[in-house]
Motif scaffolding. Sequence first.
Motif, PDB file in Angstrom:
ATOM      1  N   GLN A 108       0.813  -1.223   0.000  1.00 58.75           N
ATOM      2  CA  GLN A 108       0.000   0.000   0.000  1.00 58.75           C
ATOM      3  C   GLN A 108       0.846   1.272   0.000  1.00 58.75           C
ATOM      4  N   VAL A 109       2.105   1.156  -0.404  1.00 57.88           N
ATOM      5  CA  VAL A 109       2.969   2.336  -0.472  1.00 57.88           C
ATOM      6  C   VAL A 109       2.425   3.291  -1.538  1.00 57.88           C
ATOM      7  N   ALA A 110       2.273   4.554  -1.174  1.00 61.96           N
ATOM      8  CA  ALA A 110       1.789   5.587  -2.104  1.00 61.96           C
ATOM      9  C   ALA A 110       2.726   6.786  -2.009  1.00 61.96           C
ATOM     10  N   ARG A 111       3.668   6.893  -2.934  1.00 63.52           N
ATOM     11  CA  ARG A 111       4.642   7.989  -2.917  1.00 63.52           C
ATOM     12  C   ARG A 111       4.421   8.976  -4.054  1.00 63.52           C
ATOM     13  N   ASN A 112       3.533   8.614  -4.978  1.00 64.24           N
ATOM     14  CA  ASN A 112       3.312   9.455  -6.152  1.00 64.24           C
ATOM     15  C   ASN A 112       1.817   9.465  -6.468  1.00 64.24           C
ATOM     16  N   GLN A 113       1.157  10.542  -6.129  1.00 62.73           N
ATOM     17  CA  GLN A 113      -0.299  10.607  -6.307  1.00 62.73           C
ATOM     18  C   GLN A 113      -0.711  10.541  -7.776  1.00 62.73           C
ATOM     19  N   GLN A 114       0.205  10.932  -8.678  1.00 69.64           N
ATOM     20  CA  GLN A 114      -0.118  10.895 -10.111  1.00 69.64           C
ATOM     21  C   GLN A 114       0.148   9.513 -10.727  1.00 69.64           C
ATOM     22  N   GLY A 115       0.732   8.613  -9.961  1.00 67.10           N
ATOM     23  CA  GLY A 115       1.047   7.293 -10.494  1.00 67.10           C
ATOM     24  C   GLY A 115      -0.191   6.482 -10.794  1.00 67.10           C
ATOM     25  N   SER A 116      -0.171   5.763 -11.915  1.00 66.15           N
ATOM     26  CA  SER A 116      -1.369   5.023 -12.336  1.00 66.15           C
ATOM     27  C   SER A 116      -1.255   3.513 -12.125  1.00 66.15           C
TER      28      SER A 116
END
Length: 681
Positions: A644-652
Amino acid sequence: MTQLIDPLLQPFALKQMTLRNRVVSTSHEPSYTEDGMPKRRYRLYHEEKAKGGIGLTMMGGSAVVAPDSPAAFGNLHLYKDEIVPWLSELAYGVHENGAAVMCQITHLGRRTSNYDGDWLPVIAPSPIREPAHRAFPKVAEEWDLDRIVKAYADATTRCREAGLDGVEIEAYTHLLDSFWSPLTNRRDDAYGMGSIENRLRFPLRVIRTVREAAGPDFAVGIRMSLDEDIEGGLQYNEGVEIAKLLVAEGIDFISVIKGYMASDEALSRVIPPMGTPVAPHLEFAGQVKAALQIPVMHAARINDVATARHAIRDGLVDLVGMTRAHIADPHIVAKIHAGEEDRIRPCVGASYCLDEIYQARDAKCVHNASTGREDRMPHRVPPATGTPRRAVVIGGGPAGLEAARVLGERGHEVVVFEAADAPGGQIRLASSAPRRRDLISIVDWRLAECKLLDVDIRTNAYAEADDVLAEQPDIVVVATGGLPNTEFLTEGASLVTDAWDVLCGAVRPRGTVLFYDDNGGHPGMDAAEMVARSGVALEFVTPERTLAPDVGGVNYPGYFKAFAEHDVRVTLNERVTGVRRKDGRLEVDLYNEYAHATRQRVVDHVVVEHGTLPQDELYFELVPGSSNLGEVDQQALLELRPQQVARNQQGSYQLFRIGDAVASRNIHAAVYDAFRLCIAL
């Protein structure tokens, strides 16, 4: 086949119990003990086989009965009363799942170390050193024999009180048979002097006391070599004569062994690895069964159901041991019942399970990461909850195919890009060596599973970033593997050939060849053997102090035999640092770090094996567009929780890399990477 006609699925009466089928996991030691006890990990390993439908699972190969028989590789401490509740819990778990369970008991004699456990001197009938464990034994005295007889009885009592179904006495290359073997008994007292009567005096005392401690309803068997298959050793006729005398004392079944285990070369014939014939001693077991008229079981490279079925149907044995096969797939019988025989994960005979033990680690299947990890990893992949996702896997080697299989089992939509014309990666390369051809089943099984799961595998498809993004993935798994590493050379990287070129046949070295292996595993040995068999003059150079340190005790004898037969020169403790042209040949710098000196060889061809470097360009190209920027939550990975790592909000998409695309490792590491990552996605 239905249960009515399949010989493997027929019940069998043994002593006072009825086994539900003829399939057995014979006594072996996976080295899963904790403080010599069969705790949770050990129990779940055997429970899994019971859940998978096996008739009888046997543990403790071998459980030791006395402290002067120190564990050689994680053996159970059956001489301690505290083991009883652990055995009882294990027996309950196995019985609840419909199988029977027994324990093998032994005194290792000289087949262990003087420098382990309580540092008591190891004992034997005569002061003859065992080559494999290198112990000089004390000659057993009368009082030693008295206490060991009692130790066997006490161990049997503990097994019976724990609720097991029987014990099996170990008698091949251990203390008991060392008294009756002419190889190891040179005594001139009542326990030796050549006659069978004297040589059996101590073993028969043990068997009588075990039989008495067992009582009338508790099974007592023996696993013994009836032909040591070595000059000066026990021969078949005398082996049968001894077996008849043992049976007369109340032995209920015999597990047949052919061979001797005092050296690694001999062990590799008792427990044959890949590159050897299937079931080489099965006909011998049938000969023993005909001679003794007692229930017989046997296990030695009976890897597949067809061979096992033949063994029972044709009356060669009563119970067929598929031990390594159940390490590969503990659900063999359940799949036979379900009509899914073609979905059984094959044992490829790699013997990684055994080699890991002999490397002082624990048993692992080369391509089933769940075996031995039942406390945290399931053998059956559960479906994912929620909406299925679209996954792109780049690379069809063992890591990529395992990722595709597991994601497919989870219910996701999976696409695999494979640049070559056939999946398999380095396994396809390794299986080109005759000794390792069976490895291809690791690939074939996954391809068959992926087909059942509607995984879209695209070959001749060299994936670039745009190709991946065009699939609009939610998950991207990069399993692009690695390429041979020659960058360690300070000079001349362009002048050398790598092991891959040899294995695939692209290069056939001629003249005088120097093979440099700074990996120490199978790839270098496979390629070097291929070069040696081509008839050239070969020198094998390694910076290690031993040859092939990562090839375990069951597998290395085959390579050593090939090296000896083809007069390969082996040079240890030398590191190749540079190569240059000289007078139309190649001059090689060999550096010895002990002497701090460099010397030269002049040869016609240099082949190097130094592992691989990751093919990671595509991975790093995809990192900026990913939501996790390639980061792995390692704690979640270890606990099989979703990433659940989220480091880039624009990542798809989530992005991961596995196997040799991370670092140069082995097949098991690739499969393990893929399984524990993808089972939680």
